[in-house]
Write a protein that holds these residues in place. Sequence first.
Motif, PDB file in Angstrom:
ATOM      1  N   UNK A  91       0.799  -1.224   0.000  1.00 25.31           N
ATOM      2  CA  UNK A  91       0.000   0.000   0.000  1.00 25.31           C
ATOM      3  C   UNK A  91       0.830   1.273   0.000  1.00 25.31           C
ATOM      4  N   UNK A  92       2.069   1.195   0.471  1.00 25.56           N
ATOM      5  CA  UNK A  92       2.871   2.403   0.660  1.00 25.56           C
ATOM      6  C   UNK A  92       4.313   2.086   0.324  1.00 25.56           C
ATOM      7  N   UNK A  93       4.958   2.966  -0.435  1.00 22.13           N
ATOM      8  CA  UNK A  93       6.345   2.762  -0.832  1.00 22.13           C
ATOM      9  C   UNK A  93       7.086   4.082  -0.686  1.00 22.13           C
ATOM     10  N   UNK A  94       8.210   4.067   0.022  1.00 21.23           N
ATOM     11  CA  UNK A  94       9.023   5.269   0.206  1.00 21.23           C
ATOM     12  C   UNK A  94      10.186   5.219  -0.772  1.00 21.23           C
ATOM     13  N   UNK A  95      10.310   6.256  -1.586  1.00 17.21           N
ATOM     14  CA  UNK A  95      11.339   6.313  -2.629  1.00 17.21           C
ATOM     15  C   UNK A  95      12.291   7.460  -2.326  1.00 17.21           C
ATOM     16  N   UNK A 106      10.459  11.194 -11.220  1.00 17.83           N
ATOM     17  CA  UNK A 106       9.543  10.539 -10.289  1.00 17.83           C
ATOM     18  C   UNK A 106       8.182  11.223 -10.261  1.00 17.83           C
ATOM     19  N   UNK A 107       8.165  12.550 -10.119  1.00 15.27           N
ATOM     20  CA  UNK A 107       6.878  13.251 -10.042  1.00 15.27           C
ATOM     21  C   UNK A 107       6.018  13.030 -11.289  1.00 15.27           C
ATOM     22  N   UNK A 120       3.155   6.277  -3.267  1.00 17.73           N
ATOM     23  CA  UNK A 120       4.601   6.467  -3.288  1.00 17.73           C
ATOM     24  C   UNK A 120       4.932   7.801  -2.620  1.00 17.73           C
ATOM     25  N   UNK A 121       5.613   7.723  -1.494  1.00 18.91           N
ATOM     26  CA  UNK A 121       6.092   8.908  -0.794  1.00 18.91           C
ATOM     27  C   UNK A 121       7.571   9.072  -1.111  1.00 18.91           C
ATOM     28  N   UNK A 122       8.035  10.294  -1.168  1.00 23.02           N
ATOM     29  CA  UNK A 122       9.407  10.518  -1.613  1.00 23.02           C
ATOM     30  C   UNK A 122      10.244  11.143  -0.505  1.00 23.02           C
ATOM     31  N   UNK A 142      16.834   5.719  -6.021  1.00 22.96           N
ATOM     32  CA  UNK A 142      17.287   5.984  -7.380  1.00 22.96           C
ATOM     33  C   UNK A 142      18.431   6.980  -7.313  1.00 22.96           C
ATOM     34  N   UNK A 143      19.519   6.677  -8.027  1.00 26.58           N
ATOM     35  CA  UNK A 143      20.683   7.550  -7.980  1.00 26.58           C
ATOM     36  C   UNK A 143      21.563   7.290  -9.198  1.00 26.58           C
ATOM     37  N   UNK A 144      22.318   8.306  -9.631  1.00 28.52           N
ATOM     38  CA  UNK A 144      23.313   8.067 -10.674  1.00 28.52           C
ATOM     39  C   UNK A 144      24.578   7.408 -10.132  1.00 28.52           C
TER      40      UNK A 144
END
Length: 299
Positions: A91-95, A106-107, A120-122, A142-144
């Motif tokens: 139900x909930x994912x923190x990114x 992302x947005x 999805x909360x950031x 997520x990252x380079x």
Amino acid sequence: MDLRRVEHFLAVVDEGTVTAAADRIRLAQPALSRQLFQLERELGIRLFDRTRGRLSLTPAGRDFVPVARELVALAERTQAAARTLAEGVLRRLVLAAPTATLMELVAPFLGTLGEEDPLVLVREVSPSRAYSALGTGADLAISPAPVTGRLAHRRLGAVLLRVYVSPDHPWSRRPTRRVELAELVEEPLILLPQDNTSRVELDLAVAEAGLAYDRVEECAVARVIQAHAAAGRGVGVVTDLPRFGARSLTIADPRGAGEAALHIVLNAAWDPAHFAAEAIESMAGRIGSFLATVDGAIR
């Protein structure tokens, strides 16, 4: 140990005073003070110095802060896991991701999700700290930055370094929409700070080509750089999508072949032991597919 007392301790740390923390968590100040004393008794250590009516963390208190944050994050993950197991749905994912990635990738991606998808909360983090956020409550990062260690990961794709100029700049009428490094470095440039990933990639390419910048101004906000470029105050280099009427070009990569352009790779990572690892991997795949539809992205 009462987890609420740990949360109250962190509220005081974050707010700076018992009064401000009490207001935030809607608890009377004397009751909050008692909670802190009880936590100290439970732990057997003194967390705060209380001199002249002011609180300051003791050395033991400072060392306990990251432990407390990890405890709270673990409790949140445990509660989420229990809800997921009971419902059978994540139900909930923190990114966690850097600012540019959140704003430009992302947005827009979140705008494509449906009601059946996780909320999805950031969390905004620097590229170098994105993966460490997986240990403090984030489910996906997520990252380079390259992924190391035991984390599960996948390559999402790559984003181009974009050169922005005003509509009146001669490059704006260039049919190839591409510039060479040798001509770029001769322009008055407005660049991100040297610790930014896209700036690092540009600096490396310039150094390897045996070139040097003529004139450089630095600005920490990519959108401001693009606005200055649109106004003709210089040539900007960022990864953001076009705004403000600025004209966009790519940078030929002398280290590549053919149509190669300077870019940075985005990676997604998660804990392979996460209770919802399969669902998180699926979400990462969907983000990668969405990235492929973004103008100028590279699979």
